[in-house]
Structure formats: C-alpha cells, structure tokens
Design an enzyme around this catalytic site. Sequence first.
Site, short mmCIF file in Angstrom:
data_model
loop_
_atom_site.label_atom_id
_atom_site.label_comp_id
_atom_site.label_asym_id
_atom_site.label_seq_id
_atom_site.Cartn_x
_atom_site.Cartn_y
_atom_site.Cartn_z
CB SER A 81 -0.97 -0.03 1.18
OG SER A 81 -1.89 1.04 1.11
CG HIS A 82 0.39 3.67 3.46
ND1 HIS A 82 -0.34 2.52 3.67
CD2 HIS A 82 0.83 4.05 4.67
CE1 HIS A 82 -0.34 2.24 4.96
NE2 HIS A 82 0.36 3.14 5.59
CE LYS A 100 -5.51 -6.37 -0.05
NZ LYS A 100 -6.36 -5.32 0.54
CG ASP A 137 -2.33 4.14 -1.66
OD1 ASP A 137 -3.13 4.07 -2.61
OD2 ASP A 137 -2.29 3.28 -0.75
CG ASP A 187 -2.67 -0.52 -2.70
OD1 ASP A 187 -2.68 0.63 -2.23
OD2 ASP A 187 -3.25 -1.48 -2.14
CG ASP A 211 -5.70 0.96 -1.01
OD1 ASP A 211 -4.82 1.83 -0.92
OD2 ASP A 211 -5.78 -0.03 -0.25
NE ARG A 212 -3.73 3.68 2.84
CZ ARG A 212 -3.44 3.70 4.14
NH1 ARG A 212 -3.21 4.84 4.75
NH2 ARG A 212 -3.36 2.59 4.83
CB THR A 249 -8.50 0.42 11.92
OG1 THR A 249 -8.81 1.67 12.54
CG2 THR A 249 -7.55 0.66 10.76
CB SER A 251 -5.60 5.71 7.02
OG SER A 251 -6.50 4.65 6.76
CE LYS A 280 -7.08 1.57 2.41
NZ LYS A 280 -7.23 0.35 3.19
#
Length: 542
Positions: free
Chosen positions: A112-113, A125, A276, A278, A280-281, A343, A364, A375
């Site tokens: 991710s980030h 995952k 970010d 991947d 998703d943010r 979370t 986040s 997300k």
Amino acid sequence: MSKTIATTAFAGQRPGTSGLRKKVTVFQQPHYLENFVQAIFDSVPELNGGVLVVGGDGRYYNRTAIQTILKMAAANGVAKVLVGKGGILSTPAASCVIRKYGAVGGIVLSASHNPGGPDGDFGIKYNISNGGPAPEAVTEAIYARTQTITEYQLADAADYNLDTLGEGELAGMQVVVLDSVLDYSELMASLFDFAAIRAWFAAGHTMRFDSLSAVSGPYAKHIIEGVLGAPAGTVVNGEPLEDFGGHHPDPNPAHAHELMEAMFAADAPDLGAASDGDADRNMIVGKKLAVTPSDSLAIMAANATLIPGYKDGLAGVARSMPTSQAVDVVAKALGIESFETPTGWKFFGNLLDANRATLCGEESYGTSSNHVREKDGVWAVLFWLNLLAATGKSVTELVSAHWARFGRHFYSRHDFEGLDTDAANGLMEHLRGLLGGLAGQKLHGLTVKLADDFAYTDPIDGSVSEKQGIRVLFEDGSRVVYRLSGTGTEGATLRVYLERYVADTAGHGEDTQSALAALITISRELAQIAERTGRLQPTVVT
C-alpha cells in the site's frame, strides 16, 4: 510436472489489517513467500479447480513473486489465473476483476502506502470471492497453517510472459493476461456522469492528479486524460516505478510535497488529488485547502444523490472507529444507518454485502462504496470531479457549505513511528489500566464522558473483535483515540487521533492544531508518551 519442496515454518507470518507486510529482504529469504502462498492454497480448498486473480502494485519484487505464485497455483490445481499485464493490478481493480469474472479469490501483492524499492517493503494478502480482504476467520486459518507447514508445491515450468495480452498455458493451467484498466474504466463509466465531467474540463477547469510514481498512473491517465479529455500532463508522476521514483507513496499533506506546493500556489488548479502505492487511497485538495478524509467521506455522503450511480440514495454509511464522526451527523440528517467498525477494510465487507452500507471510509485516506470491496482512490477522485461538475462549486465552496450545514469536526492524526515495541505495548497497557477511573474526570477543562477499549460485534455475522483501540470520549463530543498500527514493518507506530466538534460557523476558520491544542496536551499527558517512548513530538501530523 510439479515438485514437492520440503520447508520449515517461519515465525511471524500472521497477516495484519491489510495482509502480511515485511521488508523485501524478508520475502526474499528462501521459502518465505512460498510458505505463505502454500498456506493460502491449503486454507482455501475451493481454489483447486477454481479461478484465481493475481496482480500487484508494481513495487520491487512484484514480478518475481507473481512468477512464483503462478507456478504454485498450477501445482495446486488452480484451473485458471487472471493476471494483470506486466503483473500490474491496483488493489481496487483486483477487487473489480474478482467480482466481474466470478473468481474464487485473488492474491494481491502490495504494501500500500509503505515505501518501495530493494530496501523498502513488500506485502501479500488474500481477497475472497466478493472482492474484499479475507475476514479474520480466513486470515487466522492461513496464519495457523504457516506455523505447521512442512512442504509446498511448485510447478517445474519456465516463467510466464506477463507483458502480452491474451490467453496461454502454464503447466496445464490456463493463464489470461488482461488489461485491468479497461475493466476498471468500464465500471467507473457506469457510476459517474462522464459527459458532465468532460464538459467541466472543456470549460477550462483544471486539475492535478499526482500518482506518486505508483500504480494509479495508468488508470488515471486512461480515464482522466483519455476518456474525460483533461489536458495531457494533468496526471503527473504517472508511470509506476519499482521504487516509486523515490516518492513516499502515501497521499497526505506531509508526503505529497509537490502536489501541496502546486495547490497552495497563486495559479493552483481547481482540484488537486493524489493516490498511494496500490491506488486504494486518495487525497483531495482544493486551492489552499486540504480536505480531511473524514470530511471528504461526509461531503460525499451528503451529496451522493448528485452522482448517477447513487441517485437513489444510500442504504447506510460506515466508518472506522478512529475516523471522525462527521459522516454520522450526515447519516442522522438523511435518516440512514451509520456504523462504527474497527480499522481494516475487511470490516466493511459484510455491511456492503448485506446492503446495510453504501459508502464507507477510513481516516487514513481511504474511501469507497459498494461498487467493489476495497477502498478506491481513483473512484474517490472521480466522485469529487462529478460533484464539482454537477454543482458548479469549487472544492472550498463545497467544504464551507458542508460545515455551515452540519458543523465542523476539527480532526488530526499524530503518528509516533518506529517506537520500541515493548515501550509501545507498555503504553497501551498503561492506558487500559486507567480506563476504569476516567469517567467523570476533568482534564484541561474537558470532562470525560466515557473511556473504553473499543470492541465491535459484527451486525451481520455476530463475530466479535476486541481491543481495537482505546477511546476517551468527552461530554462536549471531543475524542482522543489511541491505536498501534498494523501496517508498519519496523518497530511500532502509535497513532493518536484527535477530534473536536464546533457547530458555530464563527469558529470554523481556526487553525486545526490550535483548535485541538487542549486535546493534544491531554493525549500526551494521559498516555505518558514522552516518558514511555522518549518522543516529545510526533513523526508525522496529518
């Protein structure tokens, strides 16, 4: 032909809130990745004879890991694998592909980030058939298997060509290399008024989308510059790089320096956005205004019926516990349900599947809806573009109008990164020891209404998740929340969340950190942060 390879278990392969994340060098150890992947196949027997989606965010080690996974999938009886071209699949696109093609699940490679490169982080995952992260029952089964594993299966085959679209075969298993950008773009076109957004750009409005040299680039370029007609160069840092070009792929004001400078300049575009590692943010920025993720979620909920895909209204909304209560106020006004979850995006899946929630978000910088089960950064940016096109208002005007109607939730997160793990755990135990006696106490002028260690009972399946963060709630609606993050790879990260509600518009212009000054002092004194960690100031403030 496949081989059975003897192995021994590695300690510490328990997935966190977003899978297993470690340093690249940890994953490069012989058998480390293979053990975890075999644990997935052993724990999800439906994959034998089924369809699996595989892809990642393009960070360092992504291609190598995918070749290993393909060979293990063939050896474990998977009938077909859908893999992103070049090994690339944004996390929301992976969810889209799993759902569209009816896959049993997907293996998503991302941290991710977290920073990338040979010395950076890597992650893996498993996502289930609804497209969302595996629930705790599955991740715990995978972890349990990693602790007893003695062998894994690997096809004796050459590496597969990931750069050519189309179908092929690897050791008897069908492999389809697909362009996930097209599947994802098709889904976005079904939700948003692309004609209105095209007209907004044609009228001379401008934006800057910073992909931070991460995986959102191909998706943003295709949709925003290609389909929607934004000028070339609207998407910057749009080429995914194994080390993210040295960028910290975390879309917040502390890390997206170039974007913030552009948005606070005299000639700032109308909309700024970043995603970010991947994709998703997301971060939304107006001229001289960074919109908090909590406010973004609330504004999207309040205006959702302006968007074609949500014109019939929302079934409900959901937020992670540390996220501000701004969306709760909107839900109350709309007469819909609102949910407070731990979370971790996996906790939204049951609510979305049961149609109890339509929009959901985390502080986040993660926001999404029932169109996928992750997300979705590009989706959130398109949502804001659609709002700007539909209302004719600027970002600042939308935010100000929202605060005037619903009040402002001043909100900030203070991260203390790289703490000694024992010290961080001791701090949390110290706080737990205080909980029973805090109610009724007056701290710097604020009276404690409730203090607890947040526990969640899933309203759909009845599962219980305990010790999800320590909350100190005050009578005026203010909150201080403490959590140890599950997304880092070194030491411990203490996250401190601060929230204060102000209804009167006369107070809406105050600087955020000034507005939260009393809560900041309370948070540090109560937890004895300096005494227990040696840190006088947070590493990052967002």
